[in-house]
Design a protein around this motif. Structure first.
Motif, mmCIF file in Angstrom:
data_model
loop_
_atom_site.group_PDB
_atom_site.id
_atom_site.type_symbol
_atom_site.label_atom_id
_atom_site.label_comp_id
_atom_site.label_asym_id
_atom_site.label_seq_id
_atom_site.Cartn_x
_atom_site.Cartn_y
_atom_site.Cartn_z
ATOM 1 N N ARG A 33 1.236 -1.564 -0.496
ATOM 2 C CA ARG A 33 0.297 -0.019 -0.255
ATOM 3 C C ARG A 33 1.029 1.485 0.147
ATOM 4 N N HIS A 34 2.100 1.050 0.842
ATOM 5 C CA HIS A 34 3.069 1.900 1.216
ATOM 6 C C HIS A 34 3.581 2.028 -0.541
ATOM 7 N N ILE A 35 3.893 1.431 -1.573
ATOM 8 C CA ILE A 35 4.224 1.248 -2.526
ATOM 9 C C ILE A 35 2.978 1.842 -4.069
ATOM 10 N N PHE A 36 2.010 1.541 -3.625
ATOM 11 C CA PHE A 36 0.840 2.381 -4.685
ATOM 12 C C PHE A 36 0.452 3.397 -4.053
ATOM 13 N N ILE A 37 1.076 4.459 -3.278
ATOM 14 C CA ILE A 37 0.440 5.577 -2.888
ATOM 15 C C ILE A 37 1.443 6.492 -3.525
ATOM 16 N N SER A 74 -5.859 7.705 -5.680
ATOM 17 C CA SER A 74 -5.187 8.477 -4.045
ATOM 18 C C SER A 74 -5.924 8.473 -2.972
ATOM 19 N N VAL A 75 -7.179 8.453 -2.472
ATOM 20 C CA VAL A 75 -7.959 8.254 -1.624
ATOM 21 C C VAL A 75 -8.266 7.469 -0.892
ATOM 22 N N LEU A 76 -8.212 6.218 -1.705
ATOM 23 C CA LEU A 76 -8.194 4.686 -1.697
ATOM 24 C C LEU A 76 -7.408 4.249 -1.353
ATOM 25 N N ALA A 80 -6.952 2.208 2.733
ATOM 26 C CA ALA A 80 -5.910 1.206 2.725
ATOM 27 C C ALA A 80 -4.778 1.028 3.052
ATOM 28 N N PHE A 81 -3.777 1.899 3.220
ATOM 29 C CA PHE A 81 -2.905 1.638 3.531
ATOM 30 C C PHE A 81 -3.436 1.533 4.952
ATOM 31 N N PHE A 82 -4.217 1.991 5.760
ATOM 32 C CA PHE A 82 -4.267 2.440 7.097
ATOM 33 C C PHE A 82 -5.659 1.433 7.720
ATOM 34 N N LYS A 88 -9.404 -9.564 8.158
ATOM 35 C CA LYS A 88 -9.249 -10.561 7.977
ATOM 36 C C LYS A 88 -9.220 -11.734 6.370
ATOM 37 N N ASP A 89 -7.949 -12.671 6.207
ATOM 38 C CA ASP A 89 -7.791 -13.118 4.761
ATOM 39 C C ASP A 89 -7.270 -12.383 3.838
ATOM 40 N N LEU A 90 -6.226 -11.135 4.291
ATOM 41 C CA LEU A 90 -5.489 -10.721 3.766
ATOM 42 C C LEU A 90 -6.637 -9.261 2.323
ATOM 43 N N ARG A 91 -7.734 -9.447 2.528
ATOM 44 C CA ARG A 91 -8.603 -8.963 1.706
ATOM 45 C C ARG A 91 -8.119 -7.516 1.357
ATOM 46 N N THR A 92 -8.505 -7.081 0.036
ATOM 47 C CA THR A 92 -7.950 -5.999 0.254
ATOM 48 C C THR A 92 -9.071 -4.563 -0.779
ATOM 49 N N PRO A 93 -10.078 -4.637 -0.710
ATOM 50 C CA PRO A 93 -11.395 -4.262 -1.231
ATOM 51 C C PRO A 93 -11.182 -2.411 -1.477
ATOM 52 N N LEU A 94 -10.026 -1.544 -1.036
ATOM 53 C CA LEU A 94 -10.096 -0.362 -1.271
ATOM 54 C C LEU A 94 -8.993 -0.460 -2.250
ATOM 55 N N SER A 95 -7.664 -1.156 -2.283
ATOM 56 C CA SER A 95 -6.153 -0.980 -3.008
ATOM 57 C C SER A 95 -7.191 -1.726 -4.388
#
Length: 123
Positions: A33-37, A74-76, A80-82, A88-95
């Motif tokens: 998420r840091h790299i996505f930013i 950018s907002v997502l 997502a970072f926070f 749970k289950d390493l889900r990533t809906p925002l990113s």
């Protein structure tokens, strides 16, 4: 966004002690998420380097929609970072949606140049 990138790096450094002892999955989520930013910030910088309003209305609309989507990404990515490392289950809906937004935004910016007359450069 580049400042947010630096701040999220400091957050991982200070709050998680360089991510030492953090489980692999959570550490991976924070770092990606840091790299996505960073990706988002560099995308904004790249668009800003060429940006000028298109002359034709439809081209300008595509351009503005593209800018809106990259801003949404950018907002997502920041949210997502926070938010995502705690899911749970390493889900990533925002990113997940942030990646779609940034891809669509860049594509719309590219499409906005179709039919535009090139200005002669003075050199």
């Amino acid at each position: 966004m580049l400042i947010v990138f630096l701040l999220t790096g400091q957050f991982m450094d200070k709050y998680y002690d360089h991510m030492v002892g953090v489980p692999d999955g959570i550490r991976l989520l924070y770092r990606t998420r840091h790299i996505f930013i960073l990706l988002s910030g560099l995308t904004h910088l790249g668009i800003a380097a060429y940006f000028h309003y298109r002359q034709q209305l439809w081209n300008r609309i595509l351009q503005l929609l593209g800018s809106g989507l990259t801003l949404s990404a950018s907002v997502l990515f920041i949210a997502a970072f926070f938010y995502e490392p705690g899911l749970k289950d390493l889900r990533t809906p925002l990113s997940h949606w942030g990646a779609y937004c940034i891809a669509a935004g860049v594509l719309l910016h590219s499409l906005s140049s179709i039919g535009e007359k090139k200005e002669a450069s003075v050199g």
